[in-house]
Motif scaffolding. Structure first.
Motif, PDB file in Angstrom:
ATOM      1  N   ARG A 134       0.808  -1.222   0.000  1.00  0.00           N
ATOM      2  CA  ARG A 134       0.000   0.000   0.000  1.00  0.00           C
ATOM      3  C   ARG A 134       0.840   1.271   0.000  1.00  0.00           C
ATOM      4  NH1 ARG A 134      -3.219  -0.366   5.181  1.00  0.00           N
ATOM      5  NH2 ARG A 134      -4.110   1.607   4.484  1.00  0.00           N
ATOM      6  N   ILE A 135       2.113   1.164   0.355  1.00  0.00           N
ATOM      7  CA  ILE A 135       2.981   2.340   0.362  1.00  0.00           C
ATOM      8  C   ILE A 135       3.149   2.847  -1.069  1.00  0.00           C
ATOM      9  CG2 ILE A 135       5.354   3.130   0.763  1.00  0.00           C
ATOM     10  CD1 ILE A 135       5.453   1.253   3.151  1.00  0.00           C
ATOM     11  N   PRO A 136       2.960   4.143  -1.303  1.00  0.00           N
ATOM     12  CA  PRO A 136       3.035   4.675  -2.679  1.00  0.00           C
ATOM     13  C   PRO A 136       4.359   4.356  -3.353  1.00  0.00           C
ATOM     14  CG  PRO A 136       2.121   6.312  -1.177  1.00  0.00           C
ATOM     15  CD  PRO A 136       2.608   5.181  -0.322  1.00  0.00           C
ATOM     16  N   GLY A 137       4.290   4.142  -4.668  1.00  0.00           N
ATOM     17  CA  GLY A 137       5.486   3.826  -5.432  1.00  0.00           C
ATOM     18  C   GLY A 137       6.545   4.917  -5.349  1.00  0.00           C
ATOM     19  N   THR A 138       6.102   6.178  -5.223  1.00  0.00           N
ATOM     20  CA  THR A 138       7.055   7.285  -5.107  1.00  0.00           C
ATOM     21  C   THR A 138       7.965   7.102  -3.900  1.00  0.00           C
ATOM     22  OG1 THR A 138       5.594   8.862  -6.220  1.00  0.00           O
ATOM     23  CG2 THR A 138       7.244   9.780  -4.735  1.00  0.00           C
ATOM     24  N   VAL A 139       7.410   6.610  -2.797  1.00  0.00           N
ATOM     25  CA  VAL A 139       8.205   6.396  -1.582  1.00  0.00           C
ATOM     26  C   VAL A 139       9.272   5.331  -1.835  1.00  0.00           C
ATOM     27  CG1 VAL A 139       8.145   5.705   0.846  1.00  0.00           C
ATOM     28  CG2 VAL A 139       6.297   7.108  -0.099  1.00  0.00           C
ATOM     29  N   TRP A 140       8.882   4.247  -2.515  1.00  0.00           N
ATOM     30  CA  TRP A 140       9.844   3.190  -2.839  1.00  0.00           C
ATOM     31  C   TRP A 140      10.989   3.729  -3.703  1.00  0.00           C
ATOM     32  CZ3 TRP A 140      10.190  -1.646  -0.911  1.00  0.00           C
ATOM     33  CH2 TRP A 140       9.074  -2.162  -0.223  1.00  0.00           C
ATOM     34  N   VAL A 141      10.634   4.532  -4.721  1.00  0.00           N
ATOM     35  CA  VAL A 141      11.661   5.072  -5.616  1.00  0.00           C
ATOM     36  C   VAL A 141      12.592   6.010  -4.848  1.00  0.00           C
ATOM     37  CG1 VAL A 141      12.092   6.481  -7.653  1.00  0.00           C
ATOM     38  CG2 VAL A 141      10.237   4.826  -7.668  1.00  0.00           C
ATOM     39  N   LEU A 142      12.020   6.881  -4.002  1.00  0.00           N
ATOM     40  CA  LEU A 142      12.850   7.787  -3.219  1.00  0.00           C
ATOM     41  C   LEU A 142      13.756   7.011  -2.264  1.00  0.00           C
ATOM     42  CD1 LEU A 142      10.263  10.606  -2.410  1.00  0.00           C
ATOM     43  CD2 LEU A 142      12.248  10.784  -3.919  1.00  0.00           C
ATOM     44  N   GLY A 143      13.260   5.899  -1.750  1.00  0.00           N
ATOM     45  CA  GLY A 143      14.090   5.060  -0.899  1.00  0.00           C
ATOM     46  C   GLY A 143      15.270   4.473  -1.648  1.00  0.00           C
ATOM     47  N   VAL A 144      15.040   4.004  -2.877  1.00  0.00           N
ATOM     48  CA  VAL A 144      16.125   3.437  -3.688  1.00  0.00           C
ATOM     49  C   VAL A 144      17.120   4.533  -4.086  1.00  0.00           C
ATOM     50  CG1 VAL A 144      16.692   2.255  -5.847  1.00  0.00           C
ATOM     51  CG2 VAL A 144      14.697   1.537  -4.519  1.00  0.00           C
ATOM     52  N   VAL A 145      16.607   5.741  -4.375  1.00  0.00           N
ATOM     53  CA  VAL A 145      17.491   6.876  -4.671  1.00  0.00           C
ATOM     54  C   VAL A 145      18.412   7.140  -3.483  1.00  0.00           C
ATOM     55  CG1 VAL A 145      17.545   9.374  -5.045  1.00  0.00           C
ATOM     56  CG2 VAL A 145      15.957   7.956  -6.353  1.00  0.00           C
ATOM     57  N   SER A 146      17.833   7.159  -2.272  1.00  0.00           N
ATOM     58  CA  SER A 146      18.635   7.358  -1.062  1.00  0.00           C
ATOM     59  C   SER A 146      19.654   6.239  -0.897  1.00  0.00           C
ATOM     60  CB  SER A 146      17.733   7.412   0.175  1.00  0.00           C
ATOM     61  OG  SER A 146      16.924   8.558   0.173  1.00  0.00           O
ATOM     62  N   LEU A 147      19.247   5.019  -1.192  1.00  0.00           N
ATOM     63  CA  LEU A 147      20.141   3.862  -1.075  1.00  0.00           C
ATOM     64  C   LEU A 147      21.364   4.044  -1.984  1.00  0.00           C
ATOM     65  CD1 LEU A 147      19.016   0.120  -1.179  1.00  0.00           C
ATOM     66  CD2 LEU A 147      21.000   0.903  -2.434  1.00  0.00           C
ATOM     67  N   LEU A 148      21.112   4.377  -3.239  1.00  0.00           N
ATOM     68  CA  LEU A 148      22.212   4.507  -4.193  1.00  0.00           C
ATOM     69  C   LEU A 148      23.170   5.634  -3.804  1.00  0.00           C
ATOM     70  CD1 LEU A 148      20.217   4.036  -7.525  1.00  0.00           C
ATOM     71  CD2 LEU A 148      21.962   2.481  -6.611  1.00  0.00           C
ATOM     72  N   MET A 149      22.604   6.783  -3.397  1.00  0.00           N
ATOM     73  CA  MET A 149      23.476   7.893  -3.016  1.00  0.00           C
ATOM     74  C   MET A 149      24.249   7.565  -1.753  1.00  0.00           C
ATOM     75  SD  MET A 149      24.642  10.814  -3.956  1.00  0.00           S
ATOM     76  CE  MET A 149      23.496  11.464  -5.184  1.00  0.00           C
ATOM     77  N   ASP A 150      23.627   6.828  -0.835  1.00  0.00           N
ATOM     78  CA  ASP A 150      24.324   6.477   0.405  1.00  0.00           C
ATOM     79  C   ASP A 150      25.442   5.466   0.148  1.00  0.00           C
ATOM     80  OD1 ASP A 150      24.123   7.458   3.053  1.00  0.00           O
ATOM     81  OD2 ASP A 150      23.619   5.449   3.748  1.00  0.00           O
ATOM     82  N   VAL A 151      25.234   4.545  -0.796  1.00  0.00           N
ATOM     83  CA  VAL A 151      26.315   3.623  -1.178  1.00  0.00           C
ATOM     84  C   VAL A 151      27.523   4.433  -1.646  1.00  0.00           C
ATOM     85  CG1 VAL A 151      27.055   1.934  -2.897  1.00  0.00           C
ATOM     86  CG2 VAL A 151      24.879   1.631  -1.728  1.00  0.00           C
ATOM     87  N   SER A 152      27.283   5.408  -2.522  1.00  0.00           N
ATOM     88  CA  SER A 152      28.357   6.244  -3.032  1.00  0.00           C
ATOM     89  C   SER A 152      29.040   7.029  -1.916  1.00  0.00           C
ATOM     90  CB  SER A 152      27.802   7.212  -4.085  1.00  0.00           C
ATOM     91  OG  SER A 152      28.793   8.092  -4.550  1.00  0.00           O
ATOM     92  N   SER A 153      28.226   7.666  -1.058  1.00  0.00           N
ATOM     93  CA  SER A 153      28.789   8.496   0.016  1.00  0.00           C
ATOM     94  C   SER A 153      29.592   7.666   1.006  1.00  0.00           C
ATOM     95  CB  SER A 153      27.659   9.231   0.752  1.00  0.00           C
ATOM     96  OG  SER A 153      27.004  10.140  -0.112  1.00  0.00           O
ATOM     97  N   GLU A 154      29.082   6.489   1.368  1.00  0.00           N
ATOM     98  CA  GLU A 154      29.779   5.668   2.360  1.00  0.00           C
ATOM     99  C   GLU A 154      31.079   5.086   1.794  1.00  0.00           C
ATOM    100  OE1 GLU A 154      29.240   5.227   5.524  1.00  0.00           O
ATOM    101  OE2 GLU A 154      27.433   6.453   5.577  1.00  0.00           O
ATOM    102  N   MET A 155      31.110   4.786   0.499  1.00  0.00           N
ATOM    103  CA  MET A 155      32.367   4.328  -0.107  1.00  0.00           C
ATOM    104  C   MET A 155      33.456   5.378   0.042  1.00  0.00           C
ATOM    105  SD  MET A 155      30.899   2.512  -3.580  1.00  0.00           S
ATOM    106  CE  MET A 155      32.534   2.241  -4.288  1.00  0.00           C
TER     107      MET A 155
END
Length: 405
Positions: free
Chosen positions: A17-38
Motif C-alpha cells: 500500500r505504500i506509494p510507489g514514489t516512496v519506494w523510488v525515493l528510498g532506492v534513490v537514497s540507497l544509491l546515493m548512500d552507497v556512493s557516500s559511504e564508499m
C-alpha cells in the motif's frame, strides 16, 4: 511448505500500500548512500595518510559539513513551500551530491576535499527537506510511519553496502583509494537519473493567496504541535554523539584499522532492519512510547561502549546503537509530518533539520573536548547521562501534553 503467518501477510499488505514514489525515493537514497559511504569510510585515512591533513583538520571538515547542510535545509524548505514544488529541489540536491563525487578522485589537496565536501553538504541540505515533504504529500496519514521507516531502511541499506563495497574494492585495487572513488561516482549518477525519470510529483500546487516571496519569518507561523515535535527531536539528537566516536572506539576495542568500517556495516544492518517495522508499529500504537524505548537503548549502548575492552562487548554496544537509530530516526521525521500543516510542511522540515543540525554540531564538539581531556569512557558515560536527562524531559512532555480528564 508452511504458509505465511498473519503478521507476515500484514507486513506485505502494508508494504504494497505504500506509494510507489516512496519506494523510488528510498532506492534513490540507497544509491546515493552507497556512493557516500564508499568515500566517507576511506576519507579520514586518505586525508591524513595521503594529503597530510591533521586530525584537527579532519574534525573541522566534518563540522563545517554539518553546519552547511543544516543551514541549507531551512532555505530549501521555505522555497519548497513557496513554489509548491518538491521534485526540482530534490533533483538539484542529488545532482550536486553526484557532482561532488567527481571531485574527490581528482582532488590533489585538502582544499579540494573541503570544496567537494561543501558541495556535497549543500546538495544534502537542499534535497533532504523537499524529499521528506514529498513523502508526506503522497502518503496517507495512516501509512506515514511505515513510509518514513521504509525510506530510512532503504537508506541504511546503502550505509551497509557502501563500507562493504569499499573494503572489497580496496582489496581488488590493491588499496588504491582513488580507484574506489571513481567507482563511487556510478551509484551517485544512477540515483540522480532514477529521481529525474522515476518520480512524478503530485499536484500539491502553490496556494493562490500566497504570492509574496518566500520568508524565513514563515517559521513563526508553525503551530505549537510542530514546535513540540521539533523540541522532542532536539532532545533525542542532543543525547546521541556522532558515529565518528564509534570508529575511534573500534580501535581501542581491538579492531585492526583495515576492519574498522565493519563498525558501520553492523550498525547500519541493525538500523535498516529495525526502522521499517518500528515505523509500522508507530502507526498502530503512537510515536512517543517508541521514542522513549529508543533512549533506553541508547543508554544501554553507551554503557556497553564505555567499558568495552573486547570486540564482543564493543559489538554489543554497536548493535544497541543501531537499534536506537531504528527506533528513533524515521519517527522524528514522522512527528513533523503529523504536526505540520501542508502549506508549511517544507518550512517545518527545514526548521527541524536546522535546529537538530545545530544540536548535533554542539554535541559533537563537546564530546570531542571530553574525549581529548578524559578519554573514551568519560565521553560515553557523559552521553549516557545526557540521555537519561532526555528521557526525563520526554516523560515530562508526555505528561503535560496529555489532555486532562
Amino acid at each position: 511448505m508452511p504458509s505465511p503467518s498473519p503478521a507476515s501477510l500484514d507486513t506485505r499488505r502494508t508494504a504494497a500500500r505504500i506509494p510507489g514514489t516512496v519506494w523510488v525515493l528510498g532506492v534513490v537514497s540507497l544509491l546515493m548512500d552507497v556512493s557516500s559511504e564508499m568515500i566517507q569510510t576511506l576519507l579520514p585515512f586518505y586525508l591524513v595518510g595521503t594529503l597530510g591533513a591533521s586530525a584537527a583538520m579532519v574534525g573541522f571538515i566534518e563540522g563545517l559539513s554539518v553546519a552547511i547542510a543544516a543551514t541549507t535545509k531551512l532555505f530549501s524548505g521555505v522555497i519548497a513551500d513557496w513554489t509548491g514544488r518538491r521534485k526540482p529541489l530534490a533533483v538539484l540536491g542529488y545532482g550536486l551530491g553526484a557532482v561532488s563525487k567527481l571531485i574527490f578522485p581528482l582532488a590533489a589537496s585538502v582544499g579540494w576535499i573541503v570544496a567537494a565536501k561543501a558541495i556535497d553538504r549543500v546538495g544534502k541540505g537542499i534535497r533532504g527537506t523537499p524529499r521528506d515533504a514529498l513523502i508526506a504529500d503522497v502518503t496517507p496519514p495512516e501509512l506515514r510511519g511505515a513510509s518514513f521507516g521504509l525510506r530510512k531502511s532503504l537508506d541504511t541499506v546503502g550505509g551497509f553496502v557502501g563500507p562493504l563495497a569499499a573494503i572489497g574494492l580496496m582489496l581488488l585495487f590493491a588499496s588504491d583509494v582513488l580507484a574506489v572513488y571513481w567507482v563511487a561516482v556510478v551509484p551517485a549518477m544512477l540515483a540522480v537519473a532514477l529521481l529525474a525519470f522515476g518520480v512524478r510529483e503530485p499536484e500539491v500546487g502553490r496556494p493562490q493567496e500566497r504570492k509574496e516571496r518566500p520568508r524565513l519569518a514563515d517559521a513563526m507561523l508553525l503551530n505549537r504541535a510542530v514546535w513540540l515535535a521539533i523540541g522532542i527531536a532536539c532532545l533525542l539528537t542532543a543525547a546521541r554523539f556522532s558515529e565518528a566516536f564509534l570508529l575511534l572506539k573500534a580501535q581501542d576495542a581491538g579492531f585492526a584499522v583495515a576492519w574498522v568500517p565493519i563498525t558501520m556495516v553492523v550498525m547500519h544492518a541493525v538500523y535498516g532492519l529495525t526502522a521499517y517495522p518500528v515505523g509500522r508499529l508507530s502507526d498502530a500504537i503512537g510515536r512517543s512510547g517508541l521514542l522513549f524505548v529508543s533512549l533506553v537503548l541508547l543508554v544501554l549502548a553507551y554503557g556497553a561502549l564505555a567499558f568495552a575492552g573486547s570486540i564482543a562487548t564493543f559489538l554489543a554496544g554497536i548493535i544497541l546503537w543501531g537499534l536506537h537509530m531504528g527506533f528513533s530516526q524515521g519517527l522524528l521525521a514522522t512527528l513533523i509530518a503529523d504536526a505540520a500543516p501542508k502549506a508549511l510542511r517544507g518550512t517545518a522540515f527545514g526548521v527541524f533539520n536546522l535546529l537538530t543540525g545545530v544540536v548535533v554540531l554542539a554535541g559533537n564538539v563537546a564530546a570531542g573536548l571530553i574525549w581529548d581531556a578524559h578519554g573514551a569512557t568519560a565521553t560515553f558515560l557523559t552521553g549516557a547521562g545526557v540521555t537519561v536527562c532526555a528521557m526525563a524531559a520526554l516523560a515530562l512532555i508526555r505528561l503535560t501534553a496529555r489532555p486532562s480528564a
